[in-house]
Design a protein around this motif. Structure first.
Motif, short mmCIF file in Angstrom:
data_model
loop_
_atom_site.label_atom_id
_atom_site.label_comp_id
_atom_site.label_asym_id
_atom_site.label_seq_id
_atom_site.Cartn_x
_atom_site.Cartn_y
_atom_site.Cartn_z
N ILE A 1 14.82 24.41 -15.15
CA ILE A 1 16.21 23.18 -14.49
C ILE A 1 16.16 22.33 -15.23
N PRO A 2 17.18 22.11 -15.17
CA PRO A 2 17.70 20.48 -15.85
C PRO A 2 17.46 19.20 -15.87
N LEU A 3 15.86 19.24 -15.59
CA LEU A 3 15.11 17.63 -15.30
C LEU A 3 14.16 17.49 -16.91
N GLN A 4 14.03 16.09 -17.13
CA GLN A 4 13.52 16.10 -18.45
C GLN A 4 12.76 14.52 -18.25
N ILE A 5 11.30 15.47 -18.25
CA ILE A 5 10.55 13.83 -18.21
C ILE A 5 10.07 12.83 -19.48
N TYR A 6 11.08 11.44 -18.59
CA TYR A 6 10.89 9.93 -19.55
C TYR A 6 9.69 8.89 -19.60
N GLY A 7 8.73 8.81 -20.03
CA GLY A 7 7.85 7.72 -19.76
C GLY A 7 7.93 8.14 -17.98
N PRO A 8 7.96 6.85 -16.92
CA PRO A 8 7.73 7.38 -15.32
C PRO A 8 8.68 7.60 -15.01
N PHE B 1 4.86 18.68 -12.78
CA PHE B 1 5.93 18.95 -13.29
C PHE B 1 5.74 19.04 -14.77
N ALA B 2 5.41 18.89 -15.52
CA ALA B 2 4.87 18.77 -16.91
C ALA B 2 3.83 19.86 -17.41
N ASN B 3 2.97 20.28 -16.54
CA ASN B 3 1.89 21.50 -16.60
C ASN B 3 2.63 22.38 -16.02
N PHE B 4 3.35 22.73 -15.21
CA PHE B 4 3.71 23.87 -14.67
C PHE B 4 5.42 24.19 -15.59
N LYS B 5 5.55 23.45 -16.71
CA LYS B 5 6.99 23.75 -17.32
C LYS B 5 8.13 23.97 -16.60
N LEU B 6 8.76 22.81 -15.69
CA LEU B 6 9.77 23.37 -15.09
C LEU B 6 10.33 22.62 -15.66
N ILE C 1 0.56 -1.04 -0.13
CA ILE C 1 -0.38 0.27 -0.35
C ILE C 1 1.13 1.46 -0.11
N VAL C 2 2.28 1.02 1.08
CA VAL C 2 2.28 2.99 0.98
C VAL C 2 3.57 2.57 -0.41
N VAL C 3 3.86 1.47 -0.94
CA VAL C 3 4.91 1.32 -2.42
C VAL C 3 3.73 2.49 -3.48
N ILE C 4 2.14 1.70 -3.65
CA ILE C 4 1.40 1.49 -4.05
C ILE C 4 1.56 3.93 -3.98
N LEU C 5 0.83 4.60 -3.09
CA LEU C 5 0.59 5.41 -2.56
C LEU C 5 1.87 6.65 -3.36
N LEU C 6 3.40 5.46 -2.98
CA LEU C 6 4.33 6.84 -3.38
C LEU C 6 4.02 7.10 -4.92
N VAL C 7 3.72 5.56 -5.42
CA VAL C 7 3.82 5.94 -6.76
C VAL C 7 2.68 6.75 -7.88
N ILE C 8 1.18 6.97 -7.08
CA ILE C 8 0.43 8.47 -7.15
C ILE C 8 0.84 9.73 -7.68
N ALA C 9 1.95 9.71 -5.92
CA ALA C 9 2.53 10.03 -5.60
C ALA C 9 3.01 11.61 -7.20
N TRP C 10 4.17 10.40 -7.14
CA TRP C 10 4.71 10.39 -8.69
C TRP C 10 4.38 10.86 -8.88
N VAL C 11 2.90 10.30 -9.63
CA VAL C 11 2.46 10.34 -11.09
C VAL C 11 1.87 11.74 -10.92
N VAL C 12 1.02 12.17 -9.28
CA VAL C 12 1.64 13.57 -9.61
C VAL C 12 2.00 14.70 -9.89
N PHE C 13 3.16 14.21 -9.54
CA PHE C 13 4.80 15.43 -9.46
C PHE C 13 5.01 15.39 -10.96
N LEU C 14 5.00 13.98 -11.33
CA LEU C 14 4.95 14.34 -12.51
C LEU C 14 4.13 15.33 -13.78
N VAL C 15 3.07 15.05 -13.62
CA VAL C 15 1.64 15.94 -14.24
C VAL C 15 1.82 17.11 -14.01
#
Length: 585
Positions: free
Chosen positions: A35-42, A26-31, A10-24
């Motif tokens: 900063i020198p970071l780029q989304i590549y899949g997950p 990150f993409a919406n705010f065009k971070l 359950i902890v892992v699933i919650l962390l994965v959900i939080a990570w997906v929210v973070f990536l969304v």
């Protein structure tokens, strides 16, 4: 499935959900523009140009690295076939109801969380393995006159790897051989480096250590078993039983005494003799589900007192008796089991060992418990694991011989059993040892049963065995990373190599002018719709303008099917034991 789906899951699933929210977010705010970071899949990639000059400098030794690249083809081919065989056998073996399911912690390769990968040794080993893997990708890219676009780290909540990104245009325009060479050197460098570390661990460190006492070292103690009840501790040196010297496990197998009697065990602990009284008997360590013992009410933690009226005085006697039975034979067993007895007047209870007679037990076919082993067919099987004294041992001299000479010890002598000994030795060193988690990393208490001789004996005890463990985990983690990446499964290195191999075969078999041949009919016309099919947009066929486009599309689809097959085999081997738990309870 409680062992898999629990709080940790359950902890892992919650962390994965939080990570997906973070990536969304990150993409919406065009971070990535700030900063020198780029989304590549997950994943989140941290790109940098640091290290490009070093890679370019090392890659100048073109002949060496190209030669290493050709060697890597053979290494990766052998490792890929081996891994394909292993995951196939793993999927087949997982259908056995006796196979224990793995937990989520055992699946995820996270040092300190995975019980087989200690934090310190594991983290250091993985960092070195990834550095070697990706570094060799970049070096051979430059040695083949292709550009390196960037280097960096991959994050998925935590850092999960590194990467070297070749220039896409250069990789697309180069030859199949050079492109595959870039992919091949990553896994092969891990495998070769891992084998070098194994040689250092075996020949240098274990080879310099000799047992301080001939005999056995206590490896594992079963909870509430006779040894555990008597206070025996792991890693004690076991040297005698009732004043008989113990040199090997055969001395335990052959030793005989009346069941429920007391025997005296002798140990060497911190250079001093210690004697412990232990209940003797054929202690039942475990009982297999859906087999005669379990169905007759025999439980783990009890003793087999007698069979058909014959007292079980030794393990050899028990083994010989059961070996001479056949499936369908009916035996009568008396077990010795603990019972709480009320003491009148004291208002308390005490544990008393009492016998219980169980008649008419019909033996099962042993081949049912060990599918695929024809030699067990028709043999009688009770379904118990018997362990006198309730503890396991390591032969101090045999362990040193196996670990210091895993290959040569199997070849001495060379006979019809040599291949089996070789396979057992390799599996023990590379698979069983770290999975046991009792002897790896080598505990300092266990190592105290060995004396280090030669120049390395000048090192402090803890430092010596720490270095030994470092080299073992460098070997193990590099082998794991290298062999797994050799699988013909995209996006692993082996998957891309396999795709180029398929492309080469298609070129040799199909010839040239494929599009023209497709207009004329025949095989090419049949293959054309397959080549044009697009996974991304099934309703829109791919535009194929050249023979390379035609072959490339076909080779990708063949590699894709093989990749999915590999993935399904892995998932099947993980899921099937849980299905068996549901079916068989």
């Amino acid at each position: 499935m409680a062992s898999f789906i629990g709080p940790e899951f359950i902890v892992v699933i919650l962390l994965v959900i939080a990570w997906v929210v973070f990536l969304v977010l990150f993409a919406n705010f065009k971070l990535d523009e700030k900063i020198p970071l780029q989304i590549y899949g997950p994943f989140l990639m941290l790109k940098t140009g640091l290290g490009k000059k070093f890679i370019a400098k090392v890659g100048q030794r073109q002949k060496f690295w190209v030669g290493f690249g050709f060697l890597s083809f053979g290494v990766v081919a052998a490792a890929g076939l081996l891994m394909l065989l292993m995951i196939t056998l793993g999927a087949w073996g997982s259908t056995n109801p006796q196979v224990e399911p793995v937990t989520l912690r055992e699946v995820l390769v996270i040092p300190g969380w995975n019980p087989m990968i200690p934090l310190g040794y594991g983290l250091f080993g993985l960092i070195i393995a990834v550095f070697i893997h990706e570094g060799c990708h970049g070096i051979v890219t430059r040695a083949n006159k292709m550009r390196v676009k960037s280097l960096g780290l991959l994050f998925m909540i935590i850092p999960v790897g590194a990467f070297v990104e070749p220039h896409e245009e250069d990789m697309g325009n180069t030859t199949r051989t050079k492109r595959s060479m870039v992919f091949a050197v990553g896994p092969s460098s891990n495998i070769i480096f891992g084998l070098v570390c194994l040689l250092i661990f075996s020949w240098v460190f274990i080879g310099s250590a000799v047992p301080t006492e001939d005999g056995l070292i206590v490896q594992g103690i079963y909870k509430d078993g006779p040894a555990d009840r008597a206070g025996v501790e792991p890693y004690w040196s076991f040297v005698s039983i009732d004043n008989y010297k113990v040199d090997s496990s055969l001395d335990i197998t052959d030793f005989a005494a009346d069941p429920n009697s007391t025997v005296t065990l002798g140990f060497v602990v911190d250079d001093e003799f210690t004697f412990v009284d232990v209940k003797w008997g054929m202690y039942i360590q475990s009982v297999s589900l859906d087999f005669p013992a379990n169905e007759s009410g025999i439980e783990a933690g009890t003793y087999i007192y007698s069979i058909d009226g014959e007292l079980m005085r030794s393990y050899e006697q028990f083994h010989d008796l059961m070996s001479n039975t056949s499936a369908g034979d009916v035996i009568n067993i008396t077990v010795l089991e603990p019972n709480l007895v009320y003491l009148p007047g004291s208002n308390t209870t005490t544990e008393v060992w009492q016998t219980r007679y169980i008649p008419g037990i019909e033996l099962e076919d042993k081949a049912k418990a060990y599918p695929g082993f024809d030699r067990f067919k028709g043999k009688g099987f009770l379904g118990v694991s018997v362990m006198p004294l309730g503890m396991t041992f390591v032969d101090a001299s045999a362990f040193r011989e196996l670990m210091s000479r895993p290959i040569m010890s199997a070849l001495d002598p060379i006979d019809e059993d040599t291949p089996a000994r070789l396979l057992i030795n390799v599996l023990y060193v590379a698979v069983i040892l770290p999975v046991q988690r009792v002897l790896m990393p080598i505990p300092f208490d266990f190592a105290s049963n060995y004396e280090v001789r030669g120049p390395l004996g000048l090192l402090p005890h803890e430092l010596y065995w720490t270095l030994a463990n470092v080299f073992y985990y460098l070997f193990w983690l590099n082998i794991l990373l290298g062999t797994f990446n050799a699988l013909p499964m995209m996006p692993l290195d082996g998957g891309f190599i396999f795709k180029d191999v398929v492309d080469y075969i298609l070129e040799r078999v199909l010839g040239k002018n494929l599009l023209e041949k497709a207009k004329e009919g025949g095989l090419m016309k049949t293959l054309l719709p397959v080549a044009k099919f697009s996974f991304r947009s099934p309703s829109t066929p791919l535009e194929l303008e050249t023979d390379e486009d035609f072959r490339g599309s076909l080779s990708f689809k063949v590699a894709f099917v093989v990749s999915i097959t590999c993935l399904l085999l892995i998932l099947f081997s993980l899921i099937m034991p849980y299905i068996n738990m549901i079916i068989y309870g």
